[in-house]
Design an enzyme around this catalytic site. Structure first.
Site, PDB file in Angstrom:
ATOM      1  N   ASP A 172      19.910   1.032   5.822  1.00  0.00           N
ATOM      2  CA  ASP A 172      19.618  -0.263   6.468  1.00  0.00           C
ATOM      3  C   ASP A 172      18.563  -0.977   5.625  1.00  0.00           C
ATOM      4  OD1 ASP A 172      21.079   0.661   8.660  1.00  0.00           O
ATOM      5  OD2 ASP A 172      19.276   1.265   9.770  1.00  0.00           O
ATOM      6  N   HIS A 185      25.718   6.270  25.144  1.00  0.00           N
ATOM      7  CA  HIS A 185      26.287   7.572  24.779  1.00  0.00           C
ATOM      8  C   HIS A 185      26.440   8.437  26.027  1.00  0.00           C
ATOM      9  CE1 HIS A 185      24.642   7.298  20.350  1.00  0.00           C
ATOM     10  NE2 HIS A 185      25.373   6.260  20.710  1.00  0.00           N
ATOM     11  N   HIS A 212      17.853   3.498   9.441  1.00  0.00           N
ATOM     12  CA  HIS A 212      18.625   4.425   8.604  1.00  0.00           C
ATOM     13  C   HIS A 212      18.253   4.075   7.164  1.00  0.00           C
ATOM     14  CE1 HIS A 212      21.361   3.756  12.087  1.00  0.00           C
ATOM     15  NE2 HIS A 212      21.706   5.019  11.930  1.00  0.00           N
ATOM     16  N   GLU A 224      20.639   8.134  24.373  1.00  0.00           N
ATOM     17  CA  GLU A 224      21.097   6.734  24.370  1.00  0.00           C
ATOM     18  C   GLU A 224      21.948   6.467  25.609  1.00  0.00           C
ATOM     19  OE1 GLU A 224      22.180   5.058  20.642  1.00  0.00           O
ATOM     20  OE2 GLU A 224      23.762   3.815  21.521  1.00  0.00           O
ATOM     21  N   ASP A 243      27.002  -1.181  23.046  1.00  0.00           N
ATOM     22  CA  ASP A 243      25.601  -1.385  22.625  1.00  0.00           C
ATOM     23  C   ASP A 243      25.025  -2.716  23.095  1.00  0.00           C
ATOM     24  OD1 ASP A 243      25.338   1.067  21.374  1.00  0.00           O
ATOM     25  OD2 ASP A 243      25.671   0.301  19.347  1.00  0.00           O
ATOM     26  N   GLU A 300      20.517  13.197  18.579  1.00  0.00           N
ATOM     27  CA  GLU A 300      20.974  12.116  19.463  1.00  0.00           C
ATOM     28  C   GLU A 300      22.416  12.410  19.875  1.00  0.00           C
ATOM     29  OE1 GLU A 300      20.198   8.094  18.041  1.00  0.00           O
ATOM     30  OE2 GLU A 300      21.954   7.387  19.141  1.00  0.00           O
ATOM     31  N   ASP A 306      31.494   2.028  22.694  1.00  0.00           N
ATOM     32  CA  ASP A 306      30.040   1.913  22.565  1.00  0.00           C
ATOM     33  C   ASP A 306      29.681   0.444  22.318  1.00  0.00           C
ATOM     34  OD1 ASP A 306      27.461   2.831  22.322  1.00  0.00           O
ATOM     35  OD2 ASP A 306      27.700   3.600  20.287  1.00  0.00           O
ATOM     36  N   ASP A 320      18.565   0.195  20.609  1.00  0.00           N
ATOM     37  CA  ASP A 320      19.771   0.399  19.792  1.00  0.00           C
ATOM     38  C   ASP A 320      20.863  -0.481  20.411  1.00  0.00           C
ATOM     39  OD1 ASP A 320      21.710   1.207  18.115  1.00  0.00           O
ATOM     40  OD2 ASP A 320      21.499   3.356  18.466  1.00  0.00           O
ATOM     41  N   ASP A 358      17.231   5.714  23.208  1.00  0.00           N
ATOM     42  CA  ASP A 358      17.868   4.559  22.583  1.00  0.00           C
ATOM     43  C   ASP A 358      18.380   3.692  23.723  1.00  0.00           C
ATOM     44  OD1 ASP A 358      17.347   5.102  19.960  1.00  0.00           O
ATOM     45  OD2 ASP A 358      19.436   5.273  19.328  1.00  0.00           O
TER      46      ASP A 358
HETATM   47  C1  XUL Z   1      25.418   5.242  16.963  1.00  0.00           C
HETATM   48  C2  XUL Z   1      23.959   5.321  17.126  1.00  0.00           C
HETATM   49  C3  XUL Z   1      23.159   5.423  15.869  1.00  0.00           C
HETATM   50  C4  XUL Z   1      21.973   6.312  15.982  1.00  0.00           C
HETATM   51  C5  XUL Z   1      21.238   6.541  14.688  1.00  0.00           C
HETATM   52  O1  XUL Z   1      26.117   5.118  18.151  1.00  0.00           O
HETATM   53  O2  XUL Z   1      23.445   5.270  18.212  1.00  0.00           O
HETATM   54  O3  XUL Z   1      22.777   4.140  15.489  1.00  0.00           O
HETATM   55  O4  XUL Z   1      21.065   5.810  16.905  1.00  0.00           O
HETATM   56  O5  XUL Z   1      22.053   6.978  13.677  1.00  0.00           O
HETATM   57 CO    CO Z   2      21.471   5.342  18.875  1.00  0.00          CO
END
Ligand code: XUL
Ligand code: CO
Length: 441
Positions: free
Chosen positions: A109, A276, A106, A273, A314, A237, A312, A344, A301
């Site tokens: 970042d 998600h 991003h 993702e 992750d 996404e 989430d 991610d 992702d």
């Molecule tokens: C948030 C997510 C983000 C996107 C990019 O859940 O996955 O990091 O991948 O904005």
């Molecule tokens: Co993501």
């Protein structure tokens, strides 16, 4: 290592190599063998593994109950540009040592956002020049860029979907700058994840206007990028919730509708993702299949959620059997269109050694590699494909084939049913399919 700059942040860790499953070296790949060919492509080509700047270099483990726990040695300078350069050094050292070819970011970042838009843009330009040099020296490439239009409090009511045009315009300026950065760094794709694009209460929301505004906004971004020579793919996404309660890009099916409704189907695909998908009450493989069916399986992702809670988390992927089901879809679809596999994912709050970041990515890459090998074996050696073929055999000939060709009417179905009596009971054989996957694991 000549490629990684003057400082070494991950001391004592060299290049991660493939050593095979018999190896006891925790800092080696057991299954990810970059040059090994599977189904006609090397693993490196299949996956295009990428490091996510935000989790790996920025996320220090803070949660709603406590601050960060990770003392990153690259996050010490109080000078924004120096701190950004240190972070970039760490990023390229990490990606190079992992043997990955890609990273993703991003805008903020890369460098902290400044007090004004103009100063933020200046900072981004400066760090982009530095990243150009790092890319050139290392051969590491940018899989995709994106802009963070969700963290700053100005986006609390949305970015492109904000009820205030001034905020929409500010988001547009930010996306323009992030697109410029992505193009300058030869980014292969650009992502839109709409964390605040949605609503908390319908009472104060004009949903139609907000969604139409997103459509206009995405078209503007696409037109601008194309005018600047961007040849890559745009990805939406999907995510159903968190941070917003109702996110407009709920899942792949919803996002495909957005893409088609606003005439973006020639330029946009999906970045899917895992966590998600599960938040949307789908499996990851379901989401991949929905995207593949629409010709929009763009990028992944990679991560995983937690079955005992509903947010989430992750976490890094580690479930081979589930990932293998996803890799079946992946292989049958002919892989990803333009994208790659971006981790991610973040190490847990109490995983505080720098080494843990390596262990996590090794585990993720090995999970995908092992799953790919498994899926390939199932497709090559087992009865899986022929079973599936047989299951739909009634559409291959006779009236079934005429139905598929669009040659039958409802009356024809009526005639057929009247002359054929009660259809035969045919087992779905789910357990047999599951056993086949298990057999090759
Ligand atoms: C948030 C997510 C983000 C996107 C990019 O859940 O996955 O990091 O991948 O904005
Ligand atoms: Co993501």
């Amino acid at each position: 290592m000549a490629l990684i700059g003057d400082k070494e942040y991950f001391k004592g860790i060299g290049e991660i190599k493939y050593e095979g499953r018999e190896s006891d070296n925790p800092l080696a790949y057991k299954f990810y063998n970059p040059e090994q060919k599977v189904a006609g492509k090397t693993m490196r080509e299949h996956f295009k593994f990428a490091m996510a700047y935000w989790h790996t270099l920025c996320g220090t483990g803070g949660d709603p109950f406590g601050p960060g726990t990770k003392n990153f040695p690259w996050a010490v300078s109080s000078d924004a540009i120096q701190a950004a350069k240190d972070k970039a050094d760490a990023a390229f050292e990490f990606v190079t040592k992992m043997g990955f070819d890609y990273y993703c970011f991003h805008d903020f970042d890369l460098v902290d956002e400044a007090d004004s838009l103009a100063e933020s843009e200046k900072r981004i330009h400066e760090i982009v020049e530095y990243l150009k040099q790092k890319q050139e020296a290392s051969g590491v490439k940018l899989l995709w860029g994106t802009s963070n239009c969700f963290s700053n409090p100005r986006y609390m009511n949305g970015a492109a979907s904000n009820p205030n045009f001034d905020v929409v315009a500010r988001a547009g300026a930010q996306v323009k700058i992030a697109l410029d950065a992505t193009i300058a760094l030869n980014g292969e794709n650009y992502v839109f994840w709409g964390g605040r694009e949605g609503y908390m209460s319908l009472l104060n929301t004009n949903m139609k206007l907000e969604q139409d505004n997103i459509g206009r906004f995405l078209n503007m971004a696409k037109d601008y990028a194309r005018s600047q020579g961007f040849k890559g793919t745009f990805f939406i996404e999907p995510k159903p919730m968190e941070p917003t309660k109702h996110q407009y890009d709920f899942d792949c099916a919803t996002s495909i509708n957005t893409i088609r409704e606003y005439g973006l189907e020639n330029d946009f695909k999906l970045n899917i993702e895992v966590n998600h998908a599960t938040l949307a009450q789908h499996t990851f493989q379901h989401e991949l299949q929905v995207a593949a069916n629409a010709g929009m399986l763009g990028s992944i992702d990679a991560n995983r959620g937690d079955y005992q809670n509903g947010w989430d988390t992750d976490q890094f992927p580690n479930n081979v059997l589930e990932t293998a089901e996803a890799m079946l879809v992946f292989l049958k679809a002919g892989g990803l269109q333009g994208g790659g596999v971006n981790f991610d994912a973040k190490t847990r709050r109490n995983s505080t050694d720098l080494e843990d970041i390596f262990l996590a990515h090794i585990g993720g890459a090995d999970t995908f590699a092992r799953a790919l090998l498994l899926a390939d074996e199932v497709l090559q050696k087992s009865s899986y494909e022929s079973l599936l073929d047989k299951r739909y055999g009634s559409f291959k000939s006779g009236k079934g084939a005429e139905f598929v060709a669009g040659k039958l009417s409802l009356n024809d179905l009526y005639e057929h049913a009247n002359t054929h009596g009660e259809p035969e009971q045919i087992s779905g054989k789910q357990e047999l399919y599951e056993n086949i996957i298990n057999q090759y694991s």
